[in-house]
Design a protein around this motif. Structure first.
Motif, short mmCIF file in Angstrom:
data_model
loop_
_atom_site.label_atom_id
_atom_site.label_comp_id
_atom_site.label_asym_id
_atom_site.label_seq_id
_atom_site.Cartn_x
_atom_site.Cartn_y
_atom_site.Cartn_z
N TYR A 12 0.96 3.20 10.48
CA TYR A 12 0.98 3.38 11.94
C TYR A 12 1.45 4.77 12.31
O TYR A 12 2.28 5.36 11.64
CB TYR A 12 1.99 2.40 12.57
CG TYR A 12 1.62 0.95 12.49
CD1 TYR A 12 1.72 0.26 11.28
CD2 TYR A 12 1.20 0.27 13.63
CE1 TYR A 12 1.38 -1.09 11.22
CE2 TYR A 12 0.87 -1.08 13.57
CZ TYR A 12 0.96 -1.76 12.36
OH TYR A 12 0.64 -3.09 12.29
N TYR A 13 0.92 5.28 13.44
CA TYR A 13 1.53 6.40 14.15
C TYR A 13 2.08 5.76 15.42
O TYR A 13 1.31 5.31 16.27
CB TYR A 13 0.51 7.48 14.49
CG TYR A 13 -0.02 8.21 13.27
CD1 TYR A 13 0.78 9.10 12.55
CD2 TYR A 13 -1.33 8.01 12.83
CE1 TYR A 13 0.29 9.78 11.43
CE2 TYR A 13 -1.82 8.69 11.72
CZ TYR A 13 -1.00 9.57 11.03
OH TYR A 13 -1.49 10.22 9.93
N ASP A 14 3.38 5.69 15.54
CA ASP A 14 4.02 4.91 16.61
C ASP A 14 3.38 3.53 16.67
O ASP A 14 3.36 2.84 15.67
CB ASP A 14 3.92 5.65 17.96
CG ASP A 14 4.68 6.97 17.89
OD1 ASP A 14 5.82 6.96 17.38
OD2 ASP A 14 4.13 8.00 18.31
N GLU A 15 2.80 3.19 17.83
CA GLU A 15 2.25 1.83 17.92
C GLU A 15 0.78 1.77 17.53
O GLU A 15 0.17 0.71 17.58
CB GLU A 15 2.48 1.24 19.32
CG GLU A 15 3.95 0.88 19.58
CD GLU A 15 4.65 0.30 18.34
OE1 GLU A 15 4.18 -0.72 17.78
OE2 GLU A 15 5.68 0.89 17.92
N SER A 16 0.19 2.94 17.19
CA SER A 16 -1.24 2.80 16.86
C SER A 16 -1.44 2.54 15.37
O SER A 16 -0.97 3.27 14.50
CB SER A 16 -2.09 3.95 17.42
OG SER A 16 -1.83 5.12 16.77
N HIS A 17 -2.11 1.43 15.15
CA HIS A 17 -2.32 0.89 13.82
C HIS A 17 -3.53 1.61 13.21
O HIS A 17 -4.65 1.40 13.66
CB HIS A 17 -2.58 -0.62 13.97
CG HIS A 17 -2.61 -1.34 12.67
ND1 HIS A 17 -2.73 -2.71 12.58
CD2 HIS A 17 -2.52 -0.90 11.39
CE1 HIS A 17 -2.72 -3.08 11.31
NE2 HIS A 17 -2.60 -1.99 10.57
N ILE A 18 -3.30 2.45 12.21
CA ILE A 18 -4.39 3.29 11.69
C ILE A 18 -4.97 2.71 10.39
O ILE A 18 -6.16 2.40 10.34
CB ILE A 18 -3.90 4.74 11.45
CG1 ILE A 18 -3.34 5.33 12.74
CG2 ILE A 18 -5.04 5.60 10.88
CD1 ILE A 18 -4.34 5.54 13.85
N LEU A 19 -4.17 2.56 9.35
CA LEU A 19 -4.71 1.99 8.10
C LEU A 19 -4.54 0.49 8.14
O LEU A 19 -3.46 -0.03 8.43
CB LEU A 19 -3.98 2.57 6.88
CG LEU A 19 -4.09 4.07 6.65
CD1 LEU A 19 -3.44 4.45 5.31
CD2 LEU A 19 -5.54 4.56 6.69
N GLN A 53 6.17 11.64 6.58
CA GLN A 53 6.40 10.94 7.85
C GLN A 53 6.00 11.85 8.99
O GLN A 53 6.44 12.99 8.98
CB GLN A 53 7.89 10.61 8.00
CG GLN A 53 8.37 9.54 7.07
CD GLN A 53 8.24 8.15 7.69
OE1 GLN A 53 7.95 8.04 8.87
NE2 GLN A 53 8.43 7.11 6.90
N PRO A 54 5.25 11.39 10.01
CA PRO A 54 4.53 10.13 9.98
C PRO A 54 3.40 10.20 8.95
O PRO A 54 3.19 11.28 8.40
CB PRO A 54 3.99 10.03 11.41
CG PRO A 54 3.79 11.45 11.86
CD PRO A 54 4.86 12.23 11.16
N PRO A 55 2.70 9.14 8.71
CA PRO A 55 2.73 7.81 9.32
C PRO A 55 3.87 6.94 8.79
O PRO A 55 4.59 7.33 7.87
CB PRO A 55 1.40 7.23 8.89
CG PRO A 55 1.20 7.80 7.52
CD PRO A 55 1.71 9.21 7.62
N ASP A 56 3.95 5.79 9.38
CA ASP A 56 4.94 4.81 9.02
C ASP A 56 4.20 3.67 8.29
O ASP A 56 3.32 3.06 8.87
CB ASP A 56 5.52 4.32 10.36
CG ASP A 56 6.80 3.56 10.17
OD1 ASP A 56 7.37 3.64 9.07
OD2 ASP A 56 7.21 2.89 11.13
#
Ligand SMILES: Nc1ncnc2c1ncn2[C@@H]1O[C@H](COP(=O)(O)OP(=O)(O)OP(=O)(O)O)[C@@H](O)[C@H]1O
Ligand SMILES: [Mg+2]
Length: 248
Positions: A12-19, A53-56
């Protein structure tokens, strides 16, 4: 056991779910390509592996030689013998080629002294002489400021800096980006020689045609999901996947 194994990784990048549930493996000694369009999630995958970081990373796991390295800090990941050459080809523009290489060595020595280097890293960092043997071009330009090198030369310097570290897995983020075809061929040769010397390579590219030439196996990522997994040969023959996800 695979050298590197990602299982159901969610990043995630903050609340956006990427992978989304990214699973992939890289076998010792191979060239593995991760392909996909702009914004597909390639860099995010490499950053997740590298512990940047990011992503998380909030779900799934990343193992290297069977050891869990999920969300470890970047220094720890690099101490396992994993090097990332990022998209932006980080070199110090105001320092010469030789100084850039020297600094990479200093970094390595510092991590050795603080005991981070693990004994099971098989590929020791190259000496400057070995680097110059690999990249004659850099030897010729050793007194030139890195910022004045051509794009291809800077890419070679960035790769050379990574090879000065103990590297069992070299991750390259779009090494061909912005390079003329002739220069791509030079970088390709360098990657092939590095691979032949036994270093495992994870190659991220948008230039699928060029990557397929070098790769043993390929993954295609689209909108954060793996949509193809197979040999380079299979991808070469799979016109539908190439058109749909790679636009070639
Ligand atoms: N720092 C960030 N903060 C928020 N969103 C980000 C960040 N970095 C990337 N993203 C988003 O995550 C998605 C995946 O980006 P990523 O950089 O992994 O793509 P990519 O496959 O490497 O693309 P490219 O080929 O253009 O480099 C994109 O939608 C991107 O906008
Ligand atoms: Mg990218």
């Amino acid at each position: 056991m695979s050298l590197l194994e990602l299982a159901d990784v969610d990043a995630y990048y903050d609340e956006s779910h990427i992978l989304r549930d990214v699973s992939m493996r890289v076998e010792e000694g191979e060239v593995c390509a991760l392909l996909g369009r702009n914004g597909a999630g390639k860099t995010t995958t490499l950053r997740s592996i590298a512990g940047a970081q990011p992503p998380d990373v909030r779900g799934g796991s990343i193992h290297f030689r069977g050891e869990d390295i999920t969300s470890n800090d970047p220094e720890d990941v690099s101490s396992h013998g994993i090097s990332l050459v990022p998209e932006e080809r980080r070199v110090f523009p105001d320092l010469t080629v030789a100084e850039n290489l020297h600094l990479a060595e200093v970094d390595q020595n510092v991590s050795n002294t603080i005991g981070r280097s693990l004994p099971d890293v098989q590929h020791e960092g190259m000496t400057t002489e070995e680097v110059y043997e690999e990249f004659e071009r850099l030897r010729e330009r050793r007194e030139q400021k890195a910022g004045t090198l051509s794009g291809g030369e800077q890419q070679m310097l960035a790769i050379a800096r990574a090879l000065k570290q103990n590297t069992d897995l070299l991750m390259l983020d779009e090494p061909y980006e912005g390079l003329a075809p002739q220069i791509i061929a030079n970088v390709e040769d360098a990657i092939r020689r590095i691979s032949e010397s036994g270093t495992t390579i994870l190659l991220v590219e948008q230039n699928a045609a060029a990557a397929i030439k070098l790769a043993d196996r390929c993954y295609v990522v689209d909108q954060g999901e793996i949509v193809f997994d197979g040999t380079a040969e299979r991808l070469r023959d799979d016109e539908e996947t190439r058109e749909r996800y790679l636009g070639v």
